[in-house]
Design a protein around this motif. Structure first.
Motif, mmCIF file in Angstrom:
data_model
loop_
_atom_site.group_PDB
_atom_site.id
_atom_site.type_symbol
_atom_site.label_atom_id
_atom_site.label_comp_id
_atom_site.label_asym_id
_atom_site.label_seq_id
_atom_site.Cartn_x
_atom_site.Cartn_y
_atom_site.Cartn_z
ATOM 1 N N MET A 57 10.836 -12.479 0.235
ATOM 2 C CA MET A 57 9.895 -11.510 -0.312
ATOM 3 C C MET A 57 9.617 -10.498 0.795
ATOM 4 S SD MET A 57 5.885 -12.001 -1.444
ATOM 5 C CE MET A 57 6.149 -13.528 -2.249
ATOM 6 N N GLU A 58 9.842 -9.211 0.509
ATOM 7 C CA GLU A 58 9.594 -8.161 1.501
ATOM 8 C C GLU A 58 8.579 -7.173 0.939
ATOM 9 O OE1 GLU A 58 13.281 -6.379 2.647
ATOM 10 O OE2 GLU A 58 14.220 -8.328 3.033
ATOM 11 N N LEU A 59 7.492 -7.017 1.646
ATOM 12 C CA LEU A 59 6.402 -6.157 1.211
ATOM 13 C C LEU A 59 6.483 -4.815 1.925
ATOM 14 C CD1 LEU A 59 3.202 -6.818 -0.067
ATOM 15 C CD2 LEU A 59 2.897 -5.946 2.219
ATOM 16 N N THR A 60 6.382 -3.732 1.164
ATOM 17 C CA THR A 60 6.409 -2.384 1.733
ATOM 18 C C THR A 60 5.176 -1.624 1.240
ATOM 19 O OG1 THR A 60 8.814 -2.385 1.617
ATOM 20 C CG2 THR A 60 7.741 -0.261 1.913
ATOM 21 N N PRO A 61 4.336 -1.151 2.156
ATOM 22 C CA PRO A 61 3.199 -0.326 1.720
ATOM 23 C C PRO A 61 3.703 1.022 1.208
ATOM 24 C CG PRO A 61 3.011 -0.936 4.053
ATOM 25 C CD PRO A 61 4.326 -1.407 3.579
ATOM 26 N N LEU A 62 3.097 1.498 0.149
ATOM 27 C CA LEU A 62 3.453 2.809 -0.424
ATOM 28 C C LEU A 62 2.403 3.821 -0.006
ATOM 29 C CD1 LEU A 62 4.443 1.707 -4.036
ATOM 30 C CD2 LEU A 62 5.965 2.237 -2.128
#
Length: 67
Positions: A57-62
């Motif tokens: 799972m890879e989280l990227t802030p927008l």
């Protein structure tokens, strides 16, 4: 509140292949975004735990969207 995109991937022979993405439009922090995305991903794939379909799972802030 922050926005995040969470990528779920299955790793095969060391290479990650995207299984799906979930966008979280409002979360207080990254931890809450991960939990919400994991639940949404699992429900959409009909499994109890997201790890049954993905390894990573890879989280990227927008960036914030201005109205």
């Amino acid at each position: 509140m922050a926005q995040y995109r969470v990528l779920f991937a299955k790793e095969i022979m060391g290479v990650p292949f995207a299984v799906g993405t979930v966008e979280i439009s409002r979360a207080r922090n990254a931890e809450r975004a991960e939990r919400a995305a994991a639940l949404r991903f699992a429900r959409s794939h009909g499994v109890e735990d997201w790890r049954e379909r993905a390894d990573r799972m890879e989280l990227t802030p927008l960036p914030d969207r201005e109205a």
